[in-house]
Scaffold this motif. Structure first.
Motif, PDB file in Angstrom:
ATOM      1  N   PRO A 139       2.442  14.724  -0.040  1.00 18.46           N
ATOM      2  CA  PRO A 139       1.373  15.740   0.029  1.00 18.46           C
ATOM      3  C   PRO A 139       0.055  15.302  -0.605  1.00 18.46           C
ATOM      4  O   PRO A 139      -1.012  15.609  -0.075  1.00 18.46           O
ATOM      5  CB  PRO A 139       1.969  16.932  -0.729  1.00 18.46           C
ATOM      6  N   GLU A 140       0.130  14.547  -1.696  1.00 14.49           N
ATOM      7  CA  GLU A 140      -1.123  14.190  -2.375  1.00 14.49           C
ATOM      8  C   GLU A 140      -1.930  13.142  -1.599  1.00 14.49           C
ATOM      9  O   GLU A 140      -3.084  12.878  -1.938  1.00 14.49           O
ATOM     10  CB  GLU A 140      -0.854  13.735  -3.815  1.00 14.49           C
ATOM     11  N   MET A 141      -1.327  12.562  -0.556  1.00 12.71           N
ATOM     12  CA  MET A 141      -2.025  11.555   0.247  1.00 12.71           C
ATOM     13  C   MET A 141      -2.711  12.160   1.470  1.00 12.71           C
ATOM     14  O   MET A 141      -3.525  11.514   2.118  1.00 12.71           O
ATOM     15  CB  MET A 141      -1.027  10.517   0.783  1.00 12.71           C
ATOM     16  N   VAL A 142      -2.330  13.377   1.808  1.00 14.40           N
ATOM     17  CA  VAL A 142      -2.758  13.967   3.075  1.00 14.40           C
ATOM     18  C   VAL A 142      -4.278  14.161   3.126  1.00 14.40           C
ATOM     19  O   VAL A 142      -4.927  13.849   4.121  1.00 14.40           O
ATOM     20  CB  VAL A 142      -2.023  15.314   3.305  1.00 14.40           C
ATOM     21  N   GLY A 143      -4.840  14.628   2.004  1.00 16.97           N
ATOM     22  CA  GLY A 143      -6.259  14.957   1.980  1.00 16.97           C
ATOM     23  C   GLY A 143      -7.163  13.773   2.292  1.00 16.97           C
ATOM     24  O   GLY A 143      -8.143  13.918   3.022  1.00 16.97           O
ATOM     25  N   ASP A 144      -6.819  12.590   1.766  1.00 14.14           N
ATOM     26  CA  ASP A 144      -7.653  11.403   2.000  1.00 14.14           C
ATOM     27  C   ASP A 144      -7.699  11.034   3.478  1.00 14.14           C
ATOM     28  O   ASP A 144      -8.738  10.642   4.009  1.00 14.14           O
ATOM     29  CB  ASP A 144      -7.095  10.188   1.229  1.00 14.14           C
ATOM     30  N   VAL A 145      -6.548  11.164   4.147  1.00 13.70           N
ATOM     31  CA  VAL A 145      -6.487  10.818   5.569  1.00 13.70           C
ATOM     32  C   VAL A 145      -7.245  11.864   6.390  1.00 13.70           C
ATOM     33  O   VAL A 145      -8.036  11.533   7.276  1.00 13.70           O
ATOM     34  CB  VAL A 145      -5.016  10.695   6.036  1.00 13.70           C
ATOM     35  N   MET A 169     -11.684  13.158  20.067  1.00 17.35           N
ATOM     36  CA  MET A 169     -10.363  13.038  19.449  1.00 17.35           C
ATOM     37  C   MET A 169      -9.372  14.050  20.030  1.00 17.35           C
ATOM     38  O   MET A 169      -9.715  15.202  20.259  1.00 17.35           O
ATOM     39  CB  MET A 169     -10.471  13.293  17.919  1.00 17.35           C
ATOM     40  N   VAL A 170      -8.147  13.593  20.229  1.00 18.48           N
ATOM     41  CA  VAL A 170      -7.028  14.503  20.518  1.00 18.48           C
ATOM     42  C   VAL A 170      -6.035  14.311  19.384  1.00 18.48           C
ATOM     43  O   VAL A 170      -5.553  13.198  19.158  1.00 18.48           O
ATOM     44  CB  VAL A 170      -6.362  14.203  21.879  1.00 18.48           C
ATOM     45  N   VAL A 171      -5.764  15.394  18.659  1.00 20.16           N
ATOM     46  CA  VAL A 171      -4.988  15.298  17.426  1.00 20.16           C
ATOM     47  C   VAL A 171      -3.772  16.223  17.507  1.00 20.16           C
ATOM     48  O   VAL A 171      -3.913  17.436  17.642  1.00 20.16           O
ATOM     49  CB  VAL A 171      -5.854  15.724  16.211  1.00 20.16           C
ATOM     50  N   VAL A 172      -2.587  15.632  17.411  1.00 17.97           N
ATOM     51  CA  VAL A 172      -1.375  16.433  17.238  1.00 17.97           C
ATOM     52  C   VAL A 172      -1.141  16.556  15.744  1.00 17.97           C
ATOM     53  O   VAL A 172      -1.065  15.548  15.038  1.00 17.97           O
ATOM     54  CB  VAL A 172      -0.151  15.765  17.901  1.00 17.97           C
ATOM     55  N   THR A 173      -1.080  17.779  15.248  1.00 14.41           N
ATOM     56  CA  THR A 173      -0.907  17.949  13.804  1.00 14.41           C
ATOM     57  C   THR A 173      -0.304  19.309  13.482  1.00 14.41           C
ATOM     58  O   THR A 173      -0.399  20.249  14.277  1.00 14.41           O
ATOM     59  CB  THR A 173      -2.251  17.792  13.054  1.00 14.41           C
ATOM     60  N   HIS A 174       0.331  19.373  12.323  1.00 12.88           N
ATOM     61  CA  HIS A 174       0.777  20.665  11.792  1.00 12.88           C
ATOM     62  C   HIS A 174      -0.163  21.150  10.688  1.00 12.88           C
ATOM     63  O   HIS A 174       0.129  22.150  10.023  1.00 12.88           O
ATOM     64  CB  HIS A 174       2.202  20.558  11.259  1.00 12.88           C
ATOM     65  N   GLU A 175      -1.264  20.414  10.484  1.00 13.87           N
ATOM     66  CA  GLU A 175      -2.243  20.801   9.457  1.00 13.87           C
ATOM     67  C   GLU A 175      -3.162  21.873  10.041  1.00 13.87           C
ATOM     68  O   GLU A 175      -4.210  21.580  10.623  1.00 13.87           O
ATOM     69  CB  GLU A 175      -3.066  19.585   9.013  1.00 13.87           C
ATOM     70  N   PHE A 208      -4.379  10.931  17.831  1.00 13.57           N
ATOM     71  CA  PHE A 208      -3.633  10.944  16.569  1.00 13.57           C
ATOM     72  C   PHE A 208      -2.330  11.702  16.791  1.00 13.57           C
ATOM     73  O   PHE A 208      -2.353  12.862  17.201  1.00 13.57           O
ATOM     74  CB  PHE A 208      -4.419  11.680  15.475  1.00 13.57           C
ATOM     75  N   ASP A 209      -1.192  11.061  16.493  1.00 13.82           N
ATOM     76  CA  ASP A 209       0.087  11.751  16.643  1.00 13.82           C
ATOM     77  C   ASP A 209       0.688  12.043  15.264  1.00 13.82           C
ATOM     78  O   ASP A 209       1.316  11.173  14.664  1.00 13.82           O
ATOM     79  CB  ASP A 209       1.054  10.923  17.494  1.00 13.82           C
ATOM     80  N   GLU A 210       0.488  13.230  14.782  1.00  7.29           N
ATOM     81  CA  GLU A 210       0.978  13.655  13.459  1.00  7.29           C
ATOM     82  C   GLU A 210       0.675  12.618  12.374  1.00  7.29           C
ATOM     83  O   GLU A 210       1.584  12.125  11.707  1.00  7.29           O
ATOM     84  CB  GLU A 210       2.486  13.940  13.523  1.00  7.29           C
ATOM     85  N   PRO A 211      -0.603  12.313  12.193  1.00  7.50           N
ATOM     86  CA  PRO A 211      -0.966  11.203  11.295  1.00  7.50           C
ATOM     87  C   PRO A 211      -0.637  11.456   9.833  1.00  7.50           C
ATOM     88  O   PRO A 211      -0.592  10.501   9.054  1.00  7.50           O
ATOM     89  CB  PRO A 211      -2.484  11.076  11.499  1.00  7.50           C
ATOM     90  N   THR A 212      -0.416  12.703   9.454  1.00  7.66           N
ATOM     91  CA  THR A 212      -0.139  12.968   8.033  1.00  7.66           C
ATOM     92  C   THR A 212       1.287  13.452   7.788  1.00  7.66           C
ATOM     93  O   THR A 212       1.655  13.736   6.648  1.00  7.66           O
ATOM     94  CB  THR A 212      -1.128  14.019   7.461  1.00  7.66           C
ATOM     95  N   SER A 213       2.099  13.520   8.828  1.00  9.19           N
ATOM     96  CA  SER A 213       3.431  14.113   8.671  1.00  9.19           C
ATOM     97  C   SER A 213       4.380  13.277   7.818  1.00  9.19           C
ATOM     98  O   SER A 213       5.326  13.803   7.250  1.00  9.19           O
ATOM     99  CB  SER A 213       4.079  14.330  10.042  1.00  9.19           C
ATOM    100  N   ALA A 214       4.136  11.959   7.753  1.00  8.99           N
ATOM    101  CA  ALA A 214       5.041  11.096   6.983  1.00  8.99           C
ATOM    102  C   ALA A 214       4.524  10.841   5.565  1.00  8.99           C
ATOM    103  O   ALA A 214       5.106  10.040   4.842  1.00  8.99           O
ATOM    104  CB  ALA A 214       5.234   9.769   7.714  1.00  8.99           C
ATOM    105  N   LEU A 215       3.443  11.525   5.195  1.00  9.67           N
ATOM    106  CA  LEU A 215       2.798  11.214   3.913  1.00  9.67           C
ATOM    107  C   LEU A 215       3.231  12.167   2.804  1.00  9.67           C
ATOM    108  O   LEU A 215       3.501  13.342   3.057  1.00  9.67           O
ATOM    109  CB  LEU A 215       1.271  11.296   4.057  1.00  9.67           C
ATOM    110  N   LEU A 260       0.823  -1.214   0.000  1.00  9.49           N
ATOM    111  CA  LEU A 260       0.000   0.000   0.000  1.00  9.49           C
ATOM    112  C   LEU A 260       0.853   1.259   0.000  1.00  9.49           C
ATOM    113  O   LEU A 260       2.005   1.255   0.439  1.00  9.49           O
ATOM    114  CB  LEU A 260      -0.902   0.033   1.245  1.00  9.49           C
ATOM    115  N   SER A 261       0.252   2.356  -0.437  1.00 11.24           N
ATOM    116  CA  SER A 261       0.889   3.674  -0.303  1.00 11.24           C
ATOM    117  C   SER A 261       0.786   4.122   1.158  1.00 11.24           C
ATOM    118  O   SER A 261       0.015   3.558   1.943  1.00 11.24           O
ATOM    119  CB  SER A 261       0.174   4.690  -1.191  1.00 11.24           C
ATOM    120  N   GLY A 262       1.556   5.151   1.505  1.00  6.16           N
ATOM    121  CA  GLY A 262       1.514   5.678   2.869  1.00  6.16           C
ATOM    122  C   GLY A 262       0.116   6.123   3.283  1.00  6.16           C
ATOM    123  O   GLY A 262      -0.338   5.844   4.387  1.00  6.16           O
ATOM    124  N   GLY A 263      -0.564   6.815   2.390  1.00  4.09           N
ATOM    125  CA  GLY A 263      -1.904   7.297   2.710  1.00  4.09           C
ATOM    126  C   GLY A 263      -2.884   6.152   2.931  1.00  4.09           C
ATOM    127  O   GLY A 263      -3.743   6.205   3.817  1.00  4.09           O
TER     128      GLY A 263
END
Ligand code: ADP
Ligand code: MG
Length: 243
Positions: free
Chosen positions: A172-178, A192-198, A163-170, A140-143
């Motif tokens: 960019p084109e995969m981020v939106g789906d997650v 939910m408690v979400v750590v994110t830079h989004e 969630f601990d930075e769930p999209t940081s390793a993805l 699978l892809s990262g996303g």
């Protein structure tokens, strides 16, 4: 309704390094809290204390009325209530997607294999991966992997998701789906408690944004208050760098 999470005077030290310095936080039912702050400020440590992947040095954590620090309470029972999604997915790469999702509920005796397989099919449909049921996870892809990781967490029927930075390793084109899956969970009332830079996600989805720095909660409030009118100079400085 009682608070889902009640943290008081939480302290975590690694040797002489004081990482969490007397944190207080409550999270209500259905609330979405987004945690932001510079690298090294203690965000991951805080999440890991919540589900007891780390042992706090001091203070109290109560999840759904259960004191997490009390050895009389069953940690596994508390962990069933509180799912976690990691930056690097932490899936078993050699297993199939379905096996990753059914493993814990079957091993812990929550479901029969048949029940867990049915749940896995339903969850894969909700994260848009119905066709990946029998796929090897490593293909699978990262996303896609991150959406499987979310499905795996949901299979335990948690009341709270971390969630601990769930999209940081993805890529960019995969981020939106997650983020879309996370948005839907929030709409459906998941706590939910979400750590994110989004920051876009935070503005749109968070009920509350918490800015953490150097082991302290520096400032918190509604997303509009934090993003449009931050009060603390450290919050201002951080937002100037990331926005
Ligand atoms: P953030 O997630 O905000 O980037 P972390 O919680 O990962 O911050 O880290 C906060 C501090 O705790 C850092 O100084 C980090 O080096 C330290 N730290 C985190 N995990 C450990 C560990 N397992 N052992 C020792 N120090 C740690
Ligand atoms: Mg971190």
């Amino acid at each position: 309704m009682m608070n889902r999470i009640e943290v008081s005077h939480l302290i975590k030290n690694y040797g002489s390094n004081e990482v969490l310095k007397d944190l207080d936080l409550t999270v209500g039912n259905n609330e979405v809290v987004v945690l932001i702050g510079p690298s090294g400020s203690g965000k991951s440590t805080f999440l890991r204390c919540l589900n007891r992947l780390e042992e706090p040095t001091g203070g109290e954590i109560v999840i759904d009325g259960f004191n997490v620090n009390d050895s009389k309470n069953d940690l596994n029972q508390i962990r069933e209530k509180i799912g976690m999604v990691f930056q690097h997915f932490n899936l078993f790469e050699n297993l199939t997607v379905a096996q990753n999702i059914t493993l814990a509920p079957v091993e812990l005796g929550k479901m029969t294999s048949e029940e867990a397989e049915k749940v896995a099919k339903e969850l894969l449909a909700t994260v848009g991966l119905s066709d990946k049921y029998d796929a090897k996870t490593q293909s699978l892809s990262g996303g896609q992997k991150q959406r499987v990781a979310i499905a795996r967490a949901l299979a335990m029927k948690p009341d709270i998701l971390l969630f601990d930075e769930p999209t940081s390793a993805l890529d960019p084109e995969m981020v939106g789906d997650v983020l879309a899956v996370m948005k839907r969970l929030a709409k459906e009332g998941m706590t939910m408690v979400v750590v994110t830079h989004e920051m876009g996600f935070a503005k749109e989805v968070a009920d509350r944004v918490i800015f953490m720095a150097d082991g302290h909660i520096v400032e918190q409030g509604a997303p509009e208050a934090i993003f449009d009118n931050p009060q603390n100079p450290r919050t201002k400085d951080f937002l100037q760098k990331v926005l």
